[in-house]
Write a protein that holds these residues in place. Structure first.
Motif: not given
Length: 348
Positions: A64-87
């Motif tokens: 989750x630390x790694x996921x948080x870093x990626x989200x902070x890096x790429x922003x609110x994108x389609x890839x981010x929204x694919x992760x949100x339901x999993x979280x």
């Protein structure tokens, strides 16, 4: 005492004999050893299980630390929204407690606080997968916190959509032939949730979600008001109709001119509902009262906006007049006064 113990020992020896006692001890010895070993193995197993659980949680937190870093890096994108339901699914599991749950909440907190330039997900793209997944979580989850996180994610998408510049392309048209507005788009996102709230007696959708919607997005108030008004004359339950009345009262509290443009539909639907209430056996004074208050609220909004009072449909006026002579009005003195107030509000 010594004499007693001696006599007991003599009695046992006399009954079994030393040879039989030795054989009995040989038979029971392995059983006791087995039980002792079982307890040791069980204790070791529980300890190993607890250690594995701690290691698994630590591993998940690192992921989750790694996921948080990626989200902070790429922003609110389609890839981010694919992760949100999993979280959201991970957070809803009973095993997700302590540091794991807190880490997930921390990720969402950072997501909701993200600056506008990092909100790059396109609304049309989100409607394909992200929005349906979030809607599904709200409809099915029994965890209020998880529902709130999913709702906040939808609000973030809608906020980004409303604040983004208009695309330079031909506007699409609705089935009615009118080009839908951004407010229509936002209303459509929450339509299935509103339908479930007002149409499903076992709904898990909280009415406060719709209240938050109309509080946050002024552009969505008129479309929501129009949609909710349709429930006043539908086959939905009386409870659902009163929920609709409460939502309309909340929408009207903001006194928006676009909402007032639907006043004729509200007042017509209100007359139909009020007539049905009065025709029922032993109608609820609370239901009658709330209907009349909604009519008065419409008039008050017109006055606040310095607009002419909408025309009161004849069936609605007839329903208000029927209140004056109804049995329920005779029992509750405030009802005739409210009905008179409503009639006079539209008289001018």
């Amino acid at each position: 005492v010594v004499a007693t113990q001696s006599s007991v020992s003599s009695g046992i020896n006399a009954e079994y004999g030393e040879e039989e006692l030795k054989k009995e001890d040989d038979r029971l010895g392995p059983a006791f050893t087995s039980l002792t070993q079982f307890k040791k193995d069980e204790k070791a197993f529980k300890k190993e299980k607890a250690v594995k659980k701690v290691k698994r949680v630590h591993f998940q937190v690192k992921i989750l630390d790694f996921v948080d870093i990626l989200i902070e890096e790429v922003g609110f994108t389609a890839a981010t929204m694919e992760v949100v339901p999993f979280l959201l699914k991970l957070a809803s599991k009973p095993s997700s407690v302590g540091p794991l749950y807190e880490r997930i909440l921390s990720i969402f907190k950072g997501l909701f606080a993200m600056k506008s330039e990092k909100l790059t997900l396109q609304f049309d793209e989100a409607k394909k997968t992200a929005i349906p997944e979030l809607q599904k979580v709200i409809l099915k989850s029994t965890n209020k916190k998880i529902q709130q996180l999913a709702s906040q994610s939808l609000f973030l998408l809608c906020k980004k959509h409303l604040n983004s510049p208009e695309p330079k392309k031909k506007k699409r048209k609705s089935s009615a032939g009118k080009a839908p507005t951004r407010g229509d788009d936002v209303c459509e996102v929450f339509r299935c949730l509103l339908d479930d709230l007002l149409g499903n007696k076992n709904t898990r959708v909280d009415k406060n979600l719709i209240f938050q919607l109309v509080e946050r997005f002024a552009d969505a108030r008129a479309p929501v008001a129009l949609l909710v008004t349709s429930y006043l004359t539908s086959d939905s339950s009386l409870f659902a109709k009163m929920q609709a009345i409460a939502i309309l009262q909340r929408v009207l509290a903001f006194a928006d001119a676009p909402v007032l443009s639907h006043a004729d539909k509200m007042l017509s639907a209100l007359g139909v509902l009020l007539s049905k209430l009065l025709a029922a056996y032993n109608p609820s004074p609370h239901h009658v009262r709330e209907c009349i208050k909604l009519g008065i609220k419409v008039s008050a909004v017109a006055q606040k906006l310095e607009s002419p009072a909408p025309a009161l449909p004849k069936p609605t006026a007839k329903a208000l007049e029927d209140v004056l002579s109804s049995d329920v009005a005779m029992k509750y003195n405030d009802l005739p006064n409210l009905a008179k107030k409503a009639l006079s509000a539209f008289a001018g």
